[in-house]
Design a protein around this motif. Structure first.
Motif, mmCIF file in Angstrom:
data_model
loop_
_atom_site.group_PDB
_atom_site.id
_atom_site.type_symbol
_atom_site.label_atom_id
_atom_site.label_comp_id
_atom_site.label_asym_id
_atom_site.label_seq_id
_atom_site.Cartn_x
_atom_site.Cartn_y
_atom_site.Cartn_z
ATOM 1 N N TRP A 1 -34.047 -35.426 5.806
ATOM 2 C CA TRP A 1 -35.080 -36.411 5.539
ATOM 3 C C TRP A 1 -35.397 -36.511 4.050
ATOM 4 O O TRP A 1 -35.198 -35.577 3.275
ATOM 5 C CB TRP A 1 -36.357 -36.072 6.300
ATOM 6 N N THR B 1 -39.078 -41.010 5.044
ATOM 7 C CA THR B 1 -38.893 -40.677 6.460
ATOM 8 C C THR B 1 -40.078 -39.882 6.990
ATOM 9 O O THR B 1 -40.629 -40.190 8.054
ATOM 10 C CB THR B 1 -37.606 -39.858 6.657
ATOM 11 N N THR C 1 -43.468 -41.858 7.373
ATOM 12 C CA THR C 1 -43.557 -42.818 8.481
ATOM 13 C C THR C 1 -43.412 -42.161 9.852
ATOM 14 O O THR C 1 -43.656 -42.810 10.864
ATOM 15 C CB THR C 1 -42.473 -43.901 8.337
ATOM 16 N N ARG C 2 -43.013 -40.882 9.895
ATOM 17 C CA ARG C 2 -42.809 -40.203 11.180
ATOM 18 C C ARG C 2 -43.574 -38.888 11.247
ATOM 19 O O ARG C 2 -43.023 -37.827 11.490
ATOM 20 C CB ARG C 2 -41.317 -39.945 11.403
ATOM 21 N N ARG C 3 -44.873 -38.971 11.043
ATOM 22 C CA ARG C 3 -45.689 -37.765 11.071
ATOM 23 C C ARG C 3 -45.702 -37.106 12.443
ATOM 24 O O ARG C 3 -45.998 -35.908 12.566
ATOM 25 C CB ARG C 3 -47.118 -38.079 10.613
ATOM 26 N N ASP C 4 -45.390 -37.882 13.472
ATOM 27 C CA ASP C 4 -45.338 -37.305 14.809
ATOM 28 C C ASP C 4 -44.251 -36.246 14.938
ATOM 29 O O ASP C 4 -44.294 -35.418 15.857
ATOM 30 C CB ASP C 4 -45.089 -38.411 15.836
ATOM 31 N N LEU C 5 -43.278 -36.251 14.027
ATOM 32 C CA LEU C 5 -42.195 -35.261 14.065
ATOM 33 C C LEU C 5 -42.645 -33.889 13.593
ATOM 34 O O LEU C 5 -42.043 -32.880 13.976
ATOM 35 C CB LEU C 5 -41.026 -35.718 13.189
#
Length: 286
Positions: free
Chosen positions: A11, A15, A18-22
């Motif tokens: 990443w 990346t 925008t993808r804090r859920d990861l």
């Protein structure tokens, strides 16, 4: 995703933003209070569902992106000894806390020392499996961002742009850590492939550069160039993700997957100064 299907992600800064859920798992004040009561009693009861969610999410995020972030984990206004005791209990699910300096300290509070907060802390890897950071107080005047860089992403870029440099970084390098905790002299590639196929890293910019002065092998012109290229890539704005930890936030980093550093900050003396609690952990066979 399960342990067998989680995919390692290389990443960049966009990346992760925008993808804090990861990688980030916020918890509510009510959940935090339940965890605090169980941790202080050193037995899981009402917070058991949160414990399972935390264990599952952390394992998955560490496998996929190399770190996990839990905002609002612990009340930072509590007594420091109580915080250490509670966090030590929670971290039993992660591995074993190990000494992080020659004096055998298991916990250290990182704070400004004679103005060194004004100096950026360069990218590096600590000499442990997991680095644990719990923010007790962010810098009042701003700054002090934790900077994170993916070894897989960095390796991919260098491999595309300078395969000759990547080959050099994949050779053995000497890191003389005399006087510090753990192994005194480490011989390791800076970028490598781990047994599970994920991209690995071990880097301490000052240590590798000063090791020849401590009796290690001299660095060739080719090696000096490789270090310069690595640093140039790490400091590209699209590479590193900058994370500002709030009071009570937990950050756990897999050192063999993610390089980290810290941006400068200007602090104030007294109880309002920036303080971050740090621990090193060994995961063993986990």
């Amino acid at each position: 995703m399960t342990e067998n299907t989680t995919t390692e992600i290389g990443w960049g800064s966009t990346t992760l933003d925008t993808r804090r859920d990861l990688w980030s798992m916020p918890i509510t004040d009510e959940e935090r209070d339940l965890l605090w009561r169980d941790a202080r009693a050193e037995r899981w009861e009402a917070a058991s569902p949160l414990r399972e969610r935390l264990r599952s999410f952390s394992a998955e995020s560490v496998r996929s992106v190399g770190f996990t972030h839990v905002p609002n984990l612990i009340d930072p206004s509590a007594d420091e000894d109580d915080i250490i005791g509670a966090l030590s209990f929670v971290l039993r699910d992660f591995g074993e806390i190990i000494p992080q300096n020659a004096e055998g300290a298991l916990w250290r509070v990182l704070r400004d020392q004679d103005g060194d907060g004004n100096t950026e802390l360069g990218f590096h890897c600590d000499t442990c499996d997991l680095l644990v950071l719990l923010c007790l107080q962010p810098a009042v005047r701003g700054g002090g961002y934790t900077k994170l860089a993916s070894a897989r992403h960095v390796r991919s870029i260098i491999g595309q742009e300078r395969p000759d440099v990547l080959a050099t970084l994949e050779e053995d390098w000497t890191f003389d850590r005399t006087g510090r905790a753990g192994q005194q002299v480490i011989v390791s590639p800076i970028l490598f492939t781990q047994e599970d196929g994920s991209a690995g890293c071990y880097y301490q910019t000052r240590t590798v550069r000063s090791s020849p002065e401590r009796g290690g092998p001299p660095l060739s012109d080719r090696q000096w160039e490789a270090l310069d290229v690595l640093d140039e890539v790490l400091y590209r704005p699209e590479i590193a993700f900058q994370l500002l930890l709030d009071a009570g936030d937990l950050l756990v980093i897999r050192n063999s997957r993610v390089l980290h550093g810290r941006s400068p900050y200007v602090d104030v003396p007294g109880p309002g100064s920036r303080r971050v609690l740090r621990a090193w952990m060994s995961t063993g066979a986990r």
